[in-house]
Design a protein around this motif. Structure first.
Motif, PDB file in Angstrom:
ATOM      1  N   ILE A 190       0.639  -1.160   0.093  1.00  0.00           N
ATOM      2  CA  ILE A 190      -0.070   0.118   0.087  1.00  0.00           C
ATOM      3  C   ILE A 190       0.952   1.339   0.156  1.00  0.00           C
ATOM      4  O   ILE A 190       0.544   2.248  -0.686  1.00  0.00           O
ATOM      5  N   GLU A 191       1.836   1.255   0.802  1.00  0.00           N
ATOM      6  CA  GLU A 191       2.913   2.540   0.933  1.00  0.00           C
ATOM      7  C   GLU A 191       3.549   2.537  -0.507  1.00  0.00           C
ATOM      8  O   GLU A 191       3.572   3.757  -0.997  1.00  0.00           O
ATOM      9  N   ASN A 192       3.943   1.701  -0.852  1.00  0.00           N
ATOM     10  CA  ASN A 192       4.582   1.657  -2.458  1.00  0.00           C
ATOM     11  C   ASN A 192       3.654   2.234  -3.467  1.00  0.00           C
ATOM     12  O   ASN A 192       3.848   2.978  -4.305  1.00  0.00           O
ATOM     13  N   ALA A 193       2.442   1.553  -3.415  1.00  0.00           N
ATOM     14  CA  ALA A 193       1.408   2.198  -4.446  1.00  0.00           C
ATOM     15  C   ALA A 193       1.259   3.697  -4.151  1.00  0.00           C
ATOM     16  O   ALA A 193       1.048   4.336  -5.164  1.00  0.00           O
ATOM     17  N   PHE A 194       0.991   4.067  -2.971  1.00  0.00           N
ATOM     18  CA  PHE A 194       0.826   5.467  -2.604  1.00  0.00           C
ATOM     19  C   PHE A 194       1.916   6.360  -3.039  1.00  0.00           C
ATOM     20  O   PHE A 194       1.753   7.308  -3.591  1.00  0.00           O
ATOM     21  N   LEU A 195       3.155   5.972  -2.675  1.00  0.00           N
ATOM     22  CA  LEU A 195       4.412   6.627  -3.292  1.00  0.00           C
ATOM     23  C   LEU A 195       4.627   6.793  -4.734  1.00  0.00           C
ATOM     24  O   LEU A 195       4.841   7.984  -5.048  1.00  0.00           O
ATOM     25  N   LYS A 196       4.273   5.765  -5.444  1.00  0.00           N
ATOM     26  CA  LYS A 196       4.237   5.794  -6.872  1.00  0.00           C
ATOM     27  C   LYS A 196       3.324   6.738  -7.323  1.00  0.00           C
ATOM     28  O   LYS A 196       3.451   7.364  -8.322  1.00  0.00           O
ATOM     29  N   LEU A 251       1.846   9.379  -5.709  1.00  0.00           N
ATOM     30  CA  LEU A 251       2.337  10.532  -5.278  1.00  0.00           C
ATOM     31  C   LEU A 251       3.466  11.128  -6.266  1.00  0.00           C
ATOM     32  O   LEU A 251       3.259  12.165  -6.988  1.00  0.00           O
ATOM     33  N   ARG A 252       4.305  10.318  -6.623  1.00  0.00           N
ATOM     34  CA  ARG A 252       5.455  10.636  -7.806  1.00  0.00           C
ATOM     35  C   ARG A 252       4.725  10.858  -9.046  1.00  0.00           C
ATOM     36  O   ARG A 252       5.189  11.971  -9.729  1.00  0.00           O
ATOM     37  N   ARG A 253       3.835   9.970  -9.580  1.00  0.00           N
ATOM     38  CA  ARG A 253       3.370  10.305 -10.857  1.00  0.00           C
ATOM     39  C   ARG A 253       2.454  11.523 -10.911  1.00  0.00           C
ATOM     40  O   ARG A 253       2.700  12.436 -11.797  1.00  0.00           O
ATOM     41  N   LEU A 254       1.771  12.072  -9.827  1.00  0.00           N
ATOM     42  CA  LEU A 254       1.065  13.420  -9.791  1.00  0.00           C
ATOM     43  C   LEU A 254       2.097  14.520  -9.631  1.00  0.00           C
ATOM     44  O   LEU A 254       1.796  15.452 -10.261  1.00  0.00           O
ATOM     45  N   ARG A 255       3.230  14.385  -8.933  1.00  0.00           N
ATOM     46  CA  ARG A 255       4.160  15.345  -8.976  1.00  0.00           C
ATOM     47  C   ARG A 255       4.627  15.700 -10.260  1.00  0.00           C
ATOM     48  O   ARG A 255       5.019  16.682 -10.635  1.00  0.00           O
ATOM     49  N   LEU A 256       5.133  14.399 -10.876  1.00  0.00           N
ATOM     50  CA  LEU A 256       5.701  14.673 -12.320  1.00  0.00           C
ATOM     51  C   LEU A 256       4.764  15.348 -13.371  1.00  0.00           C
ATOM     52  O   LEU A 256       5.012  16.154 -14.017  1.00  0.00           O
TER      53      LEU A 256
END
Length: 55
Positions: free
Chosen positions: A21-27, A29-34
């Motif tokens: 879940i944490e990994n999916a969240f961070l991915k 978050l990164r996608r949205l930031r990019l």
């Protein structure tokens, strides 16, 4: 043969789920930031406002 208790397996499964879940969240978050950074670059590129504001 290694004796792994059912309780230990449950703990590992819980930890695995938490990390997934944490990994999916961070991915995400990164996608949205990019995505946001790309939009900002497009806005700056298409903006008619001059960089030089001195008169």
């Amino acid at each position: 043969m290694v004796d792994i208790s059912v309780e230990h397996v449950k703990e590992l499964e819980d930890e695995n789920l938490k990390l997934r879940i944490e990994n999916a969240f961070l991915k995400e978050l990164r996608r949205l930031r990019l995505e946001d950074e790309a939009k900002m670059r497009e806005l700056r590129k298409s903006s008619p406002v001059s960089e030089d504001h001195s008169n």
